[in-house]
Enzyme design. Structure first.
Site, short mmCIF file in Angstrom:
data_model
loop_
_atom_site.label_atom_id
_atom_site.label_comp_id
_atom_site.label_asym_id
_atom_site.label_seq_id
_atom_site.Cartn_x
_atom_site.Cartn_y
_atom_site.Cartn_z
N LYS A 117 32.80 46.22 37.02
CA LYS A 117 34.19 45.82 36.90
C LYS A 117 34.29 44.31 36.75
CE LYS A 117 36.30 49.85 37.48
NZ LYS A 117 37.21 50.41 36.47
N ASP B 298 33.84 46.79 32.43
CA ASP B 298 35.22 47.27 32.32
C ASP B 298 36.15 46.16 32.82
OD1 ASP B 298 37.61 48.59 32.28
OD2 ASP B 298 37.06 50.13 33.74
N GLU C 174 34.92 48.02 28.24
CA GLU C 174 36.16 48.81 28.27
C GLU C 174 37.37 47.90 28.39
OE1 GLU C 174 36.73 52.33 30.81
OE2 GLU C 174 34.60 52.10 31.32
N ASP D 39 40.50 52.23 26.64
CA ASP D 39 40.77 53.08 27.80
C ASP D 39 42.27 53.22 27.98
OD1 ASP D 39 40.94 54.43 30.20
OD2 ASP D 39 39.77 53.03 31.36
N LYS E 236 40.44 60.22 29.99
CA LYS E 236 40.66 60.52 31.41
C LYS E 236 41.79 61.53 31.53
CE LYS E 236 39.29 55.94 33.13
NZ LYS E 236 39.79 54.66 33.67
#
Length: 365
Positions: A160, A188, A214, A239, A263
């Site tokens: 992250k 991400d 991402e 995303d 997702k």
């Protein structure tokens, strides 16, 4: 077949604080439902609210779950498209809670057919290995954790980022020093960078062998994605920019991304996820299946979907491994290190332990 009753549970799973660019989560804000029928079978569904991403909370999910249950009571659960259309007619958006109801219908349909869900979806089992996610901390802390995960058998890292670009670059520099260059690293940013910041960060990350990044920017900056891709060799994965197959087609037509992260909590569940994957495959865009903070039950449903979607080639199915302090699932996804397996039980092949549910707030419609 008719729906006779729907149980709704506040499935709060305590967890270690998990930090991303947009906030911190102290527990998994999940909702669990069981849809009962007059055919003596029931379907299960779970969703995980991530307010700073999807704009839904556990409480909004629970309120709408009661409304949805009233709409569906007495109706045919096997008419999946009709049932899901009723929810969209009732309220726009709110895809997270809709995904739990979608999942329960697919579980019921597969059980009615006497098949594991992946076979019901015309899928085939294949080898799947998940990454493991590192939350945001200091470069030194993240490097230490990355090395520990590598020593414990992790084979790829999802890191992250999305803060100040120079510090984000330092985070990856330190992680690479700790784990070497053979271990795949994907990052991400969770919409954390501006366009200028994304260029600075991604160009700075180029020496560190990044598999992809991402969601580098806010969704309202989607128009800059095609240009961003010309500024860096780091592939870009959409995303939060892709909630629906319409979003997927818009980005694919604009040549705005290299990959798409699917997702259920964004798309509304399996039905829309299949559509997103189909559009992406038509454009030659590989997909990833990811998640919020679901338990091993919803993760099992994602594996069934992935088995039925060969264009899904990246797997971020570690959500229960990033700090869940309790595991209430019976059956569900199984981990052999970071390799993933599911059983051939009919349906999703998972449920929540009744003892855990007895401690949860509950509604029956």
């Amino acid at each position: 077949m008719k729906i006779t009753e729907i149980e709704i549970y506040r499935l709060s799973i305590p967890m270690e604080p998990f930090v991303i660019a947009t906030g911190t989560m102290d527990y998994a804000q999940n909702t669990f439902i069981r849809i009962y029928t007059d055919a003596n079978i029931y379907g299960v569904g779970e969703c995980s609210a991530f307010p700073m991403i999807v704009g839904e909370t556990q409480d909004t999910c629970l309120v709408l779950a009661r409304d949805f249950a009233k709409i569906w009571k007495g109706r045919d659960p096997l008419a999946i498209e009709e049932r899901l259309a009723e929810l969209d007619l009732y309220i726009a958006g709110n895809k997270t809670i809709k995904s739990a109801f979608d999942m329960a219908l697919y579980d019921l349909a597969a059980k009615h057919a006497g098949l594991p869900l992946y076979q019901f979806l015309k899928g085939t089992k294949r080898e799947i290995t998940t990454d493991i996610t590192l939350g945001i901390a200091s470069p030194e802390e993240m490097a230490l954790k990355a090395k520990r995960l590598q020593d414990e058998g992790a084979v790829m890292l999802k890191v992250k980022l999305g803060k100040e670009p120079k510090t984000d670059i330092a985070r990856i520099r330190e992680i690479r020093k700790a784990v070497g260059f053979e271990m795949p690293i994907r990052v991400d940013a969770n919409q954390g960078w501006s366009y200028a910041g994304a260029i600075e960060a991604l160009q700075g990350l180029e020496p560190f062998k990044i598999q992809f990044c991402e969601q580098p920017m806010r969704t309202w900056d989607d128009e800059y994605l095609p240009q961003l891709r010309t500024e860096t060799i780091v592939p870009v994965m959409a995303d939060e920019s892709v909630y629906s197959h319409h979003d997927a087609e818009r980005l694919c037509k604009a040549d705005a991304c290299d990959y798409i992260n699917i997702k259920f909590s964004k798309s509304g569940g399996i039905q829309e996820a299949l559509k997103i994957n189909h559009i992406a495959a038509e454009y030659g865009i590989t997909c990833m299946i990811g998640g919020m903070l679901e338990s091993r039950l919803a993760l099992a449903a994602k594996v069934h979907f992935a088995y039925a979607a060969p264009n899904v080639k990246f797997f971020d199915l570690d959500t229960c491994m990033v700090g869940h302090l309790e595991d209430p699932v019976i059956g569900g996804i199984q981990y052999d290190g970071y390799k993933i397996h599911i059983s051939d039980q009919i349906g999703i092949g998972a449920d929540i332990d009744q003892g855990f549910l007895d401690r949860c707030e509950k509604w029956i419609i």
